[in-house]
Design a protein around this motif. Structure first.
Motif, mmCIF file in Angstrom:
data_model
loop_
_atom_site.group_PDB
_atom_site.id
_atom_site.type_symbol
_atom_site.label_atom_id
_atom_site.label_comp_id
_atom_site.label_asym_id
_atom_site.label_seq_id
_atom_site.Cartn_x
_atom_site.Cartn_y
_atom_site.Cartn_z
ATOM 1 N N ARG A 184 0.828 -1.211 0.000
ATOM 2 C CA ARG A 184 0.000 0.000 0.000
ATOM 3 C C ARG A 184 0.864 1.263 0.000
ATOM 4 O O ARG A 184 0.526 2.256 -0.658
ATOM 5 C CB ARG A 184 -0.943 -0.016 1.210
ATOM 6 C CG ARG A 184 -2.098 -1.000 1.051
ATOM 7 C CD ARG A 184 -3.167 -0.845 2.093
ATOM 8 N NE ARG A 184 -2.743 -1.387 3.389
ATOM 9 C CZ ARG A 184 -2.407 -0.668 4.428
ATOM 10 N NH1 ARG A 184 -2.400 0.660 4.349
ATOM 11 N NH2 ARG A 184 -2.047 -1.228 5.560
ATOM 12 N N GLU A 185 1.979 1.209 0.730
ATOM 13 C CA GLU A 185 2.875 2.367 0.763
ATOM 14 C C GLU A 185 3.439 2.662 -0.621
ATOM 15 O O GLU A 185 3.456 3.827 -1.069
ATOM 16 C CB GLU A 185 4.018 2.111 1.741
ATOM 17 C CG GLU A 185 3.583 2.095 3.203
ATOM 18 C CD GLU A 185 4.619 1.494 4.123
ATOM 19 O OE1 GLU A 185 4.399 1.505 5.347
ATOM 20 O OE2 GLU A 185 5.662 0.983 3.614
ATOM 21 N N LEU A 186 3.887 1.639 -1.309
ATOM 22 C CA LEU A 186 4.527 1.812 -2.604
ATOM 23 C C LEU A 186 3.527 2.186 -3.691
ATOM 24 O O LEU A 186 3.896 2.815 -4.692
ATOM 25 C CB LEU A 186 5.265 0.528 -2.992
ATOM 26 C CG LEU A 186 6.445 0.152 -2.085
ATOM 27 C CD1 LEU A 186 6.957 -1.244 -2.431
ATOM 28 C CD2 LEU A 186 7.564 1.179 -2.213
ATOM 29 N N SER A 187 2.276 1.786 -3.497
ATOM 30 C CA SER A 187 1.248 2.069 -4.507
ATOM 31 C C SER A 187 0.560 3.405 -4.284
ATOM 32 O O SER A 187 -0.207 3.859 -5.134
ATOM 33 C CB SER A 187 0.178 0.960 -4.491
ATOM 34 O OG SER A 187 0.751 -0.313 -4.710
ATOM 35 N N SER A 188 0.826 4.019 -3.133
ATOM 36 C CA SER A 188 0.055 5.195 -2.731
ATOM 37 C C SER A 188 0.406 6.465 -3.490
ATOM 38 O O SER A 188 -0.454 7.328 -3.713
ATOM 39 C CB SER A 188 0.245 5.453 -1.231
ATOM 40 O OG SER A 188 1.592 5.849 -0.967
ATOM 41 N N ARG A 195 8.404 6.829 1.975
ATOM 42 C CA ARG A 195 9.596 6.943 2.833
ATOM 43 C C ARG A 195 9.524 5.937 3.975
ATOM 44 O O ARG A 195 10.552 5.435 4.430
ATOM 45 C CB ARG A 195 9.694 8.363 3.389
ATOM 46 C CG ARG A 195 10.120 9.411 2.380
ATOM 47 C CD ARG A 195 10.511 10.706 3.052
ATOM 48 N NE ARG A 195 10.651 11.783 2.072
ATOM 49 C CZ ARG A 195 9.688 12.635 1.765
ATOM 50 N NH1 ARG A 195 8.517 12.568 2.403
ATOM 51 N NH2 ARG A 195 9.873 13.569 0.856
ATOM 52 N N ASN A 196 8.324 5.649 4.439
ATOM 53 C CA ASN A 196 8.154 4.661 5.502
ATOM 54 C C ASN A 196 8.638 3.293 5.042
ATOM 55 O O ASN A 196 9.244 2.540 5.814
ATOM 56 C CB ASN A 196 6.691 4.587 5.932
ATOM 57 C CG ASN A 196 6.499 3.727 7.172
ATOM 58 O OD1 ASN A 196 7.018 4.046 8.241
ATOM 59 N ND2 ASN A 196 5.775 2.620 7.034
ATOM 60 N N TYR A 197 8.394 2.983 3.756
ATOM 61 C CA TYR A 197 8.886 1.712 3.221
ATOM 62 C C TYR A 197 10.406 1.628 3.322
ATOM 63 O O TYR A 197 10.973 0.573 3.624
ATOM 64 C CB TYR A 197 8.453 1.526 1.761
ATOM 65 C CG TYR A 197 9.181 0.376 1.106
ATOM 66 C CD1 TYR A 197 8.772 -0.933 1.319
ATOM 67 C CD2 TYR A 197 10.317 0.600 0.326
ATOM 68 C CE1 TYR A 197 9.474 -2.000 0.780
ATOM 69 C CE2 TYR A 197 11.019 -0.458 -0.225
ATOM 70 C CZ TYR A 197 10.603 -1.755 0.002
ATOM 71 O OH TYR A 197 11.310 -2.804 -0.517
ATOM 72 N N LEU A 198 11.080 2.745 3.069
ATOM 73 C CA LEU A 198 12.544 2.758 3.087
ATOM 74 C C LEU A 198 13.114 2.539 4.491
ATOM 75 O O LEU A 198 14.326 2.373 4.639
ATOM 76 C CB LEU A 198 13.066 4.073 2.508
ATOM 77 C CG LEU A 198 12.800 4.284 1.014
ATOM 78 C CD1 LEU A 198 13.281 5.660 0.579
ATOM 79 C CD2 LEU A 198 13.471 3.190 0.184
ATOM 80 N N ASP A 199 12.270 2.535 5.498
ATOM 81 C CA ASP A 199 12.718 2.249 6.863
ATOM 82 C C ASP A 199 12.544 0.774 7.226
ATOM 83 O O ASP A 199 12.900 0.362 8.328
ATOM 84 C CB ASP A 199 11.935 3.109 7.871
ATOM 85 C CG ASP A 199 12.320 4.582 7.799
ATOM 86 O OD1 ASP A 199 13.471 4.860 7.415
ATOM 87 O OD2 ASP A 199 11.460 5.431 8.112
ATOM 88 N N ARG A 200 12.000 -0.013 6.322
ATOM 89 C CA ARG A 200 11.759 -1.428 6.610
ATOM 90 C C ARG A 200 13.069 -2.215 6.531
ATOM 91 O O ARG A 200 13.736 -2.223 5.495
ATOM 92 C CB ARG A 200 10.709 -2.010 5.662
ATOM 93 C CG ARG A 200 9.336 -1.364 5.854
ATOM 94 C CD ARG A 200 8.257 -2.007 5.007
ATOM 95 N NE ARG A 200 6.962 -1.390 5.284
ATOM 96 C CZ ARG A 200 6.167 -1.735 6.291
ATOM 97 N NH1 ARG A 200 6.532 -2.724 7.104
ATOM 98 N NH2 ARG A 200 5.012 -1.127 6.487
ATOM 99 N N LYS A 213 13.273 7.698 -6.419
ATOM 100 C CA LYS A 213 12.897 8.459 -7.624
ATOM 101 C C LYS A 213 11.391 8.714 -7.631
ATOM 102 O O LYS A 213 10.936 9.825 -7.959
ATOM 103 C CB LYS A 213 13.312 7.680 -8.875
ATOM 104 C CG LYS A 213 13.016 8.397 -10.193
ATOM 105 C CD LYS A 213 13.593 7.595 -11.350
ATOM 106 C CE LYS A 213 13.370 8.313 -12.676
ATOM 107 N NZ LYS A 213 11.934 8.340 -13.050
ATOM 108 N N ALA A 214 10.607 7.706 -7.261
ATOM 109 C CA ALA A 214 9.151 7.862 -7.217
ATOM 110 C C ALA A 214 8.755 8.896 -6.168
ATOM 111 O O ALA A 214 7.806 9.669 -6.360
ATOM 112 C CB ALA A 214 8.486 6.524 -6.918
#
Length: 346
Positions: A184-188, A195-200, A213-214
């Protein structure tokens, strides 16, 4: 002259021997399940919104985890054999050597193996069903078509290896939720969410530039790219799950078998309980439990538990019934010692 291995070294060798075997057994079980899934059957049921039928078509039966069961049994046996071999030479009052053997068929050993393996595998299968059900419902609720929904759950076939990758089979319900949140984060298209995804921690960092880039462009990632990224993220979580299970189950099997080995000799009258002591040994880790660090070197009688600073009574590391806060990821072990001067049977 050969140096006698310390108790820590002997235990470490057992862990190095059996932990990889358990890890492979778990991953092989997951591969067996995913490789036997017929995608068309799952999709057909999802087209009828038959979630139960789709789950049933995946054949998540306990038999797939028999290799894991056998690996635990092997680790349990190895721990018992090593415990007996590490005992000092015992003699009766007449000076005759007492023959000491590890018996994996004794009642306590068989009962632990039966209950532990059954509880573990049943729990894994039930958690799988919960995770899969949640993922299927979430996919259909998003408006994804049945094929995409099924692929997000069972994984996509790697054309090079011929095996399925990604998906949530093998993950806990909580981990499956992490994958759904990442999707959901990446598709939003929302920079804050991406950015929250990049903390996983378990993400595949090779995709970080694509995500960055996105974020700069303020655009959601294409669906096929989201699928690729979340598949790799799911694979990272599956590795974590395999590492967690193999570590925990190896230490649980070794800890229980060693305790049973001494208890068995006490029951047979070969060793007196009052001559056996237990010492808590802590293994250094990157993020140690401070309570276990404080317990290092604690000595108790065989029939007494160790006491953690929070008041938890622990018979030995990874003992059944001990709260997860004292077991998951723990690498402590129990060192048993027989007072050699007091081992003569009275």
């Amino acid at each position: 002259m050969l140096r006698r291995l310390s108790s820590r070294e002997r235990f470490g060798i057992l862990v190095q021997q059996f932990e990889p075997i358990l890890r492979i057994a778990f991953l092989d079980a997951i591969d067996d399940i995913t490789s036997n899934i017929v995608l068309r059957r799952v999709v057909e049921r999802l087209e009828r919104f038959d979630i139960n039928g789709a789950i049933k078509a995946m054949h998540l039966d306990e038999a797939a985890f028999r290799p894991l069961d056998e690996a635990i049994r092997a680790a349990f046996n190895g721990g018992g054999v090593a415990a007996v071999e590490g005992m000092p030479t015992l003699r009766d009052p007449f000076g005759h050597t007492i023959v000491v053997r590890w018996d994996m068929r004794n009642l306590a050993a068989e009962e632990w193996l039966r209950l532990h393996s059954s509880t573990l595998i049943t729990g894994i299968v039930q958690d799988q069903e919960t995770a899969i059900r949640t993922a299927l419902e979430a996919g259909l609720a998003r408006g994804d078509n049945p094929t995409r929904t099924a692929l997000d759950v069972v994984g996509r076939v790697n054309r090079v290896t011929g095996t399925r990758e990604g998906g949530v089979i093998g993950l806990t319900a909580q981990q499956a939720g992490y994958v759904d949140n990442a999707r959901r984060e990446l598709s939003s298209g929302d920079p804050a969410a991406m950015r929250n995804y990049l903390d996983r921690g378990r993400r595949d960092k090779r995709f970080d530039r694509t995500v960055a880039k996105a974020i700069r462009e303020g655009k959601p990632l294409p669906a096929d790219m989201v699928a690729r990224i979340t598949s790799r993220y799911a694979d990272g979580l599956l590795k974590l799950r395999a590492d967690t299970i193999s570590l925990h189950e190896t230490f649980a099997a070794l800890g229980e078998s060693r305790d049973i080995a001494f208890r068995d000799q006490i029951t047979k009258g070969n060793v007196r309980a009052d001559t056996v002591t237990k010492t808590w040994r802590h293994t250094a880790q990157e993020r140690p439990r401070l309570q276990h660090v404080a317990m290092a070197g604690q000595v108790v009688r065989f029939d007494q538990p160790f006491m953690a600073p929070d008041g938890t009574a622990i018979p030995y590391p990874h003992a059944p019934g001990v709260p997860a806060r004292h077991t998951l990821g723990c690498k402590c072990f129990c060192e048993y010692k027989i007072d050699f001067a007091a081992t003569l049977v009275q």
